[in-house]
Design an enzyme around this catalytic site. Structure first.
Site, short mmCIF file in Angstrom:
data_model
loop_
_atom_site.label_atom_id
_atom_site.label_comp_id
_atom_site.label_asym_id
_atom_site.label_seq_id
_atom_site.Cartn_x
_atom_site.Cartn_y
_atom_site.Cartn_z
N GLU B 60 -4.71 -3.79 -9.15
CA GLU B 60 -5.41 -4.96 -9.68
C GLU B 60 -5.99 -4.76 -11.07
O GLU B 60 -6.08 -5.71 -11.85
CB GLU B 60 -6.54 -5.38 -8.73
CG GLU B 60 -6.07 -6.10 -7.47
CD GLU B 60 -5.44 -5.20 -6.44
OE1 GLU B 60 -5.55 -3.96 -6.58
OE2 GLU B 60 -4.83 -5.70 -5.48
N HIS B 129 -11.13 -10.01 4.18
CA HIS B 129 -10.24 -11.11 3.83
C HIS B 129 -10.98 -12.44 3.99
O HIS B 129 -10.37 -13.45 4.29
CB HIS B 129 -8.99 -11.11 4.72
CG HIS B 129 -8.11 -9.91 4.60
ND1 HIS B 129 -8.39 -8.72 5.23
CD2 HIS B 129 -6.96 -9.70 3.91
CE1 HIS B 129 -7.44 -7.83 4.94
NE2 HIS B 129 -6.56 -8.40 4.15
C1 LIG Z 1 -6.65 -3.39 -3.38
C2 LIG Z 1 -5.75 -4.17 -2.50
N1 LIG Z 1 -4.89 -5.04 -3.04
C3 LIG Z 1 -4.08 -5.79 -2.27
C4 LIG Z 1 -4.09 -5.66 -0.91
C5 LIG Z 1 -3.17 -6.51 -0.04
N2 LIG Z 1 -2.16 -5.66 0.57
C6 LIG Z 1 -2.30 -5.16 1.81
S1 LIG Z 1 -1.09 -4.10 2.21
C7 LIG Z 1 -0.30 -4.33 0.74
C8 LIG Z 1 0.97 -3.59 0.46
C9 LIG Z 1 0.83 -2.13 0.64
O1 LIG Z 1 2.04 -1.50 0.37
P1 LIG Z 1 2.19 0.06 0.58
O2 LIG Z 1 1.11 0.78 -0.11
O3 LIG Z 1 3.58 0.43 0.20
O4 LIG Z 1 1.95 0.27 2.13
P2 LIG Z 1 2.81 -0.34 3.35
O5 LIG Z 1 2.11 -1.60 3.77
O6 LIG Z 1 4.18 -0.58 2.86
O7 LIG Z 1 2.75 0.68 4.40
C10 LIG Z 1 -1.01 -5.23 -0.05
C11 LIG Z 1 -0.57 -5.68 -1.38
C12 LIG Z 1 -5.00 -4.74 -0.38
N3 LIG Z 1 -5.12 -4.55 0.93
N4 LIG Z 1 -5.81 -4.02 -1.20
#
Ligand SMILES: Cc1ncc(C[n+]2csc(CCOP(=O)(O)OP(=O)(O)O)c2C)c(N)n1
Ligand SMILES: Cc1ncc(C[n+]2csc(CCOP(=O)(O)OP(=O)(O)O)c2C)c(N)n1
Ligand SMILES: [Mg+2]
Ligand SMILES: [Mg+2]
Lengths: 331, 327, 327, 331
Positions: B60, B129
């Site tokens: 972000e 959320h």
């Molecule tokens: C700081 C932040 N930004 C956005 C989100 C929303 N969000 C939750 S999971 C996710 C994707 C995470 O991807 P990754 O790190 O590859 O983990 P995966 O879910 O694939 O295991 C996002 C964008 C969040 N939880 N925290």
């Protein structure tokens, strides 16, 4: 072909004399600022001393009519090459209304001047890194052939914005040059307490981009590395991370006392590599700078700085209530 | 006039601005192919291509910071933060940078950046959320914070935000996205930033609020009208900087003021509204200023029992309005 | 009782707590050999060694985040943020993490972390070395924010902060560091977090403030006393969560209330103070609530003309007090 | 010496059966959660499916009586090995008062249980990375021989906290294992739009620490890498960055529709490497798991999950006004 290094890099004799003059001008303005500070005339100085070669070498490798620079607080050499004048810098030192950087709103070292594509900077370190990426993104979207050049210290390479910004640029192959001016200290904290890799440029591997460490006391080495990085950038080959290694010859700022955390001998040792002197020797060896020539340049620059100081000292402050202006744009 | 949903108003405002000005582009997490996790950017990737609807890495501070850089160059980025709760890593870029660029450069540079984010509770979003996070930024001159309640306001204000030469935080109530529908003209229009809007004229009590709570208050007002209480309802729309004149006028109108936010109470937007009233029209008041807000706990729990306990809702609003009217 | 400076009170509170409890340690930028850029940790490196006085890499989110981890384990870290302005990169760790650890784990985990930072203006610090940033955090349940005005309060409150089982933001006025001196007992003492303190008893007007402005108000009160005005001065000390009882009592006492902060006015701590008064003792007031604060511009400029224009000072305070007394 | 891989790693036959059972339990609880979600009984699920081998392989390489784990939301395999039960997890799924993670305050997947040294987590990604470093720092300061283990996705490795946290640990040689569970997607965003280096583990070079990429579908490979990392950590050799490569077999969460951004065929292809099946095959080949044995285990686990579901469904919610509790500690 000439054996002289600067010729091999495509730099003329005039170019390297200009390079030297800009380095020296930065040094001499900086020294003047300290005098003014110690005389109680200006409240704060933060220095470029020891980093002029890195700054001017890099800046000269850019296109100063197209590229955007996002310098950090020590980059007097960069902004001088990009068109800021001694007068502008003294006006900033004295915090006068006419200061083009901020109208006296920011401390010296917080550069910014739109007409010269010097992007406004702040105090929190490393925030300029993602900004540079934004300029790179704009270049790509608008199909323009400028690049964005940004700098920061080695301590600042530990901020999250370093990682997030460079990663973004690497994913999108953006035309950005990230240059770390490693001067071995972040205020009192030495390199080995800041990071555990050998070179800051090792971090390029984390982004799959070109990384390179060069001698920050050698403006020609820096010129070469940045020239190549610029070429890659405009060719769509993405960003580069360049580290220039030098030494901070002054305390961190006029508020600092460096004797509490580093030995005098260490500083004396580093002064032997002072880029102003070593580059003078190079030019002397190349037959481009005599003793008299040097003195001539110095006295020319001294006059410029004297005039700038006079002007800035006499210039008015902004009116108190102008502090209310420019919070939002005029609609 | 056609009726569209709150989220459709978001999408169509962005689409029209992108069509109008090639410098407008979108960046954020999952905004491209996926069209956003709430689908606010639905169809834009297909229409404008991946260069103008950019799926960014999950970071972000970079989303804000890269947006700021592009904006200083002259682009008009619209950055999406996936949930308002996740704006925290970008706070330094927003507060230290975006907000101060014009001021610190003495008007030499500017930062026409819009940051959109869904906020608010009542959707089983739990602690991270569901939050209202506007108060964090509502002490930062240089920023504007818009929190619209209706599709009409969404569209007109989002267009103004995108066209503004200053950074705007545009917070959209995620529960309103599909729940709230309203009339929106086909013809192009914009609405001024910084102006509150009277959503209901009334004589007995004044309610000042924003976001979903506007709808709760409108609903409660209709019920109370049957009992003979006539409520005046002011929708702040821009919560920073506040529309002081409109606030003072609305407070004076009835002399009884209820302030509502779904945020935690202490240090919220309505604290400043109360302060403005106490400073400017204290002697026009017939009752103490009343505040209805979430309790001062870190955020809204997941379990439905506790979530409901936390949330402002139409019943709580109606009860508070009635109590004030009867004062 | 010996007189010591504000900053000496900081240092001696830390030193005594480190001596008392081996789990207490310091981390931050330049806190070690350098003893801090303001020298607040002067001598601690020599006394306790580099393992307990840690010079961290230049990364505030890590300073807070590593502190949080260590605190969850059971340590009592004291994190220094070099200037309050530079706390922004750590906002996510402070608001999303430290503040919510106890609540989100249903009391299973806790986070006894103290974060110290120098704030405030009047030292030619310009936009980024002068700010008051407490309002950003003053809507975040789970946090406590302490902003003491005297060496006595500094020492007693900092010790309580370190011993607290919850995260505390401890903001020290950098101009007070060497300017303000006061009596501090040699014997061990602590002061309760969350309690305001009457710094002067008076009958005519009430001033509620904190930090350096307490001293401005005290000075002005002495001048005004000669003119026959008797001011009651409440020092908030803990600015979040506020001591509501003390505020209401102080407001009721004279019926005329002046609130002062050196922060920007809109959305500041004193907005909430005004709201509390307007909600709880409106009918006890004989004058509108008056607020004296910095203007709503991004931050304090560097040039002395504009800095002075921005800053609250004893003259401005005295004028405001007099105007209110004469209302 | 036996040619069986697990014997070479020092794991007994019972160990690998336990490994398999924990993997399978995680998978079956996860499947149950989806059923409950689709039946409208619980509002939200976020899955471990496809990552069980990485999670359980890693967890078994730790000392579950000493080490601290800071898992991310998919790590059901980690927390099960560290002592969380099916009942605990179902209580969390149903958001009931008795949920040990949060008393129903947080969504499922937000693990935390002090008695088992599972450190409370939140939703914003990557914040746990510096926390793990704080535990590592405490271990060093208190001369304890535990380590801290933390995980995150490959998308999350682009957050500033990843960089700042690992850098801190590397400077101080702290006993921390950073494990990236690379499942190729961050919600809808594929790996190549997240980062530009070949392996997430390439980022270890930025910190001068050990980096390694292993097959995340192979619990033994992960076990081996994490065992070695743990050894280095307790020996004062500092942190490691381990990447496990697998695939996210489900949509991102119960709120996601992955058909909008990836092809069915791609998912089907990945299912061929499903670690539950490939590890079954390994155990079968090693003569440790017959068809009947498998069915026996499945039905045992199904009973456990049925009981847990029943219990959790009937358990009470927290009383509404308990929402006011535990903002601050009782003084
Ligand atoms: C700081 C932040 N930004 C956005 C989100 C929303 N969000 C939750 S999971 C996710 C994707 C995470 O991807 P990754 O790190 O590859 O983990 P995966 O879910 O694939 O295991 C996002 C964008 C969040 N939880 N925290
Ligand atoms: C975010 C942030 N934290 C702290 C500071 C205070 N500070 C100013 S310069 C500095 C050291 C910077 O070191 P380095 O990056 O190596 O640059 P150098 O000054 O050595 O050129 C610090 C800690 C700051 N300006 N911003
Ligand atoms: Mg440095
Ligand atoms: Mg992933």
């Amino acid at each position: 072909m000439s054996k002289l290094r600067h010729h091999q890099l495509g730099l003329t004799d005039d170019d390297v004399i200009a390079m030297y003059e800009t380095m020296l001008l930065a040094r001499m303005i900086d020294e003047r600022m300290w005098l003014l500070n110690r005389a109680g005339k200006i409240p704060f100085v933060i220095s470029c001393q020891g980093q002029e070669a890195a700054q001017v070498g890099a800046a000269m490798a850019l296109d100063k009519d197209k590229d955007y620079v996002l310098p950090y607080y020590r980059d007097m050499g960069v902004v001088l090459h990009f068109g800021m004048t001694a007068k502008d810098l003294l006006l900033s030192g004295f915090a006068k209304a006419e200061d083009p950087n901020s109208g006296g709103r920011q401390m010296p070292g917080h550069f910014g001047q739109k007409k010269n594509r010097i992007v406004t900077g702040s105090s929190p370190v490393t925030t300029q890194v993602p900004h540079a990426v934004g300029f790179g993104l704009a270049a790509k979207m608008k199909r323009q052939d400028f690049i964005a050049f940004t700098t920061f210290g080695e301590g600042s390479s530990n901020q999250g914005d370093f990682h997030e910004g460079i990663n973004f640029a690497s994913v999108h192959d953006l035309p950005v040059i990230f240059m770390c001016e490693n001067n071995k200290y972040a205020i009192s904290v030495p390199l080995e307490k800041q990071l555990n890799c050998q070179h800051v440029s090792d971090r390029a591997a984390a982004y799959g981009i070109h990384g390179e460490t060069v001698d920050g006391n050698d403006p020609l080495a820096v010129y070469e590395a940045v020239s190549k990085a610029r070429k890659r950038a405009v060719n769509g080959e993405g960003p580069s991370l360049i580290e220039t290694v030098s030494y901070r010859l002054t305390p961190h700022s006029s508020d600092d006392d460096d004797s509490t955390y580093r030995a005098k001998e260490e500083v004396e040792e580093a002064k032997k590599l002072d880029p102003i002197h070593t580059f003078e020797e190079y030019l002397h060896g190349a037959g481009l700078l005599s003793h008299e020539g040097k003195e001539e340049i110095r006295s020319k620059l001294r006059n410029i700085i004297d005039d700038a100081t006079d002007y800035a000292e006499k210039a008015p402050y902004a009116e108190p209530e102008t502090a209310l202006k420019y919070v939002y744009g005029e609609e | 006039m056609p009726k569209i949903s709150y989220i459709e108003a978001v999408t169509s405002a962005i689409r029209e601005e992108m069509a109008r000005d090639e410098n407008v582009f979108v960046l954020g997490e999952d905004v491209g192919k996926r069209g956003g996790v709430f689908r606010a950017t639905n169809g834009l990737y297909e229409q404008f291509g991946e260069e103008r609807v950019i799926d960014t890495p999950l970071a972000e501070s970079a989303i804000a910071g890269v947006g700021i850089g592009a904006a200083m160059y002259g682009m008009r980025p619209i950055a999406e933060i996936q949930f308002a709760d996740f704006i925290m890593p970008a706070v330094n870029q927003i507060i230290s940078e975006a907000a101060k660029i014009r001021y610190r450069s003495n008007n030499d540079w500017q930062c026409p950046l819009t940051i959109r984010a869904p906020y608010g509770g009542g959707i089983h979003g739990a602690l991270y959320h569901s939050q209202s996070i506007e108060a964090i930024f509502a002490n930062v001159p240089g920023l504007k914070i818009v929190m619209p309640s209706t599709p009409y306001d969404v569209k007109g204000l989002l267009k103004s935000a995108i066209r503004s030469n200053d950074p705007v935080l545009f917070f959209e109530h995620k529960r309103a996205y599909r729940l709230i529908k309203g009339e929106v003209p086909d013809d192009e229009y914009t609405l001024p930033l910084g102006k509150a809007d009277v959503k209901r004229e009334g004589e007995d009590i004044t309610v000042i609020t924003y976001g979903m709570c506007v709808h709760f208050a409108m609903q409660a007002a209709e019920n109370l009208a049957k009992e003979g209480y006539d409520a005046h309802i002011l929708d702040l729309r821009t919560v920073y900087p506040l529309d002081k004149e409109a606030i003072v006028e609305a407070a004076k109108k009835t002399g009884k003021v209820l302030l509502i936010t779904e945020d935690n109470k202490e240090g919220s937007i309505i604290s400043e509204v109360a302060a403005i009233i106490a400073e400017n029209c204290l002697f026009d008041l017939d009752a103490p200023i009343k505040r209805l807000a979430g309790p001062d706990v870190p955020a809204m729990p997941y379990a439905p029992t506790m979530e409901k306990y936390f949330m402002v809702n139409p019943d709580k609003v109606e009860a508070a309005m009635k109590e004030l009217a009867d004062f």
